[in-house]
Design a protein around this motif. Sequence first.
Motif, short mmCIF file in Angstrom:
data_model
loop_
_atom_site.label_atom_id
_atom_site.label_comp_id
_atom_site.label_asym_id
_atom_site.label_seq_id
_atom_site.Cartn_x
_atom_site.Cartn_y
_atom_site.Cartn_z
N THR A 405 -91.57 -34.64 -76.20
CA THR A 405 -92.75 -34.07 -75.54
C THR A 405 -94.05 -34.69 -76.02
N LYS A 406 -94.05 -35.36 -77.18
CA LYS A 406 -95.29 -35.95 -77.69
C LYS A 406 -95.76 -37.12 -76.85
N GLY A 407 -94.82 -37.95 -76.41
CA GLY A 407 -95.19 -39.16 -75.68
C GLY A 407 -95.15 -38.97 -74.18
N LYS A 408 -94.97 -40.09 -73.47
CA LYS A 408 -95.00 -40.09 -72.02
C LYS A 408 -93.61 -40.09 -71.40
N THR A 409 -92.57 -40.07 -72.24
CA THR A 409 -91.22 -40.22 -71.73
C THR A 409 -90.82 -39.08 -70.80
N LEU A 410 -91.06 -37.86 -71.22
CA LEU A 410 -90.62 -36.72 -70.43
C LEU A 410 -91.28 -36.71 -69.05
N SER A 411 -92.58 -36.95 -69.02
CA SER A 411 -93.26 -36.96 -67.72
C SER A 411 -92.78 -38.12 -66.86
N ALA A 412 -92.47 -39.27 -67.47
CA ALA A 412 -91.97 -40.42 -66.72
C ALA A 412 -90.60 -40.12 -66.12
N LEU A 413 -89.75 -39.43 -66.88
CA LEU A 413 -88.42 -39.07 -66.36
C LEU A 413 -88.54 -38.07 -65.21
N ARG A 414 -89.41 -37.07 -65.37
CA ARG A 414 -89.61 -36.09 -64.30
C ARG A 414 -90.09 -36.78 -63.02
#
Length: 481
Positions: A405-414
């Motif tokens: 959740t700290k980086g951009k990974t979760l939003s990129a996956l969504r």
Amino acid sequence: MKELEQAGLARLRDGWISGGAAFELAPVEWKDLAAASSPDEQERRLLAIAAQALDVGLRPAAPKTLKRRPSLPVLALPVLPDRLRPSLRAALKYAADARLKTRVATLVASRGFVLHPMDWMPAASYQESPDVYAPWVDWQAGADGERKSRREHLTAETWDDFYPAARRTALVDLRRTMPALARTLIETKGATEPAEVRLALIELMRFGLGADDVPFLQSLSTDRSGKVREMAGRLLARLGERGNPAEGGSEDPIAELAAFIEEGKSGFIRRRTTYAPIKLKSPAQQARRANLFASYYFRDLASHFGKTESDFIGAWQFGVDDNADLFLVRMISVSGSDAAVACLADILVAEGGKLALLVLQLMLRLDGGRKRLLIRQILNDAQNLAALAQVEGAEAGWLEWGDLTKGKTLSALRSAVSGDNDVMKRSAEQHLETIGFLVTAAAAEKLINEVVAAGLPPASPSLGLLRLNAALAENPSQSDR
């Protein structure tokens, strides 16, 4: 059984198939055994005799080349409970190659289980399987059962009682705990091995490498195998000793390599020395520079400029020439000291972006902590998620939900799973498989909920490893009975 007798049995069979009696077709000896019985009993007795003849008398002899295999060894961990095997099979089916399937086995082993042999077996030629599978690797390689696949301790006397995979695991353990004993075993027992085996043994010296190993490594300068001499030279270079670089080329190859590097100054108040690759003029120069970086040792290059390894790394101007950066990193990975590798890894990870990906060239030399830093850096950027799959030797099941959740990974996956771009969706699904290996069980459960809520079908095969990871939250002692 003779051909005539076989023909007689065929006539009996044909008679029974047609629904008629076969007593009159039977050999005289068989008639004598059945003559005193009723017609129905005669047929039953003939049928029993014929079945015995067909099942035993006509059973083909085993070919002389057939060898009896020993029983499959029992491993040190319990087999994955049956209730989890469907999830395991789903994860294995989605894993595209042997490396990815081994990663599934590694995750399961990190949670205290081994796979059922009908679900997965490590190939004898694949050396990256978890150590717990060493007995199976040896069994696959054709262990004949005349020796034990593993003794409690590896010594000169028990050397031949270990099969290759189990011996390698034992030597790695010894190099980490009693390096001198392991070195003695490699020196005494490896001398009579063929070059390929000898090279693999010398390569294990990188574990626990220290100053006490120098005399033995120097003695390998006369080894009959060029690859062994090269490996020993690289290990010596890591210890700050003179190695035996590849022969040929100019009289002073380090000076020739240094000529491809330009020394400069930077800073207005505190002037400092910098080093950058010069601009090359021809493909021939590019090929020669690549060969020199690959053939010689980093310590000698740094010493030519009067610098320590760490000082030279700190002064190198990354980003001027991507190829030169790659060659330098590879050079340090094979011949730099542990301190130089750690310094380089820290600088590259701090730079981020594509420079952080150069750390992938250092994977065999990095400790677990620096590998975790690299993984977190990749997740924070979220621009090079594909590089996660190239992180060799990463630990399984440690990445927390907060790291995602700290980086951009979760939003990129969504965004990828909810969009209409099929290419991005496929890439996101591959990233989910990789992350499924790294995260904790709790984080795996949360990530499944997030991407499903974003639009990924709940039955997507890409969730297989995440689901298995979440299911493995239970303690091994809770396995099925």
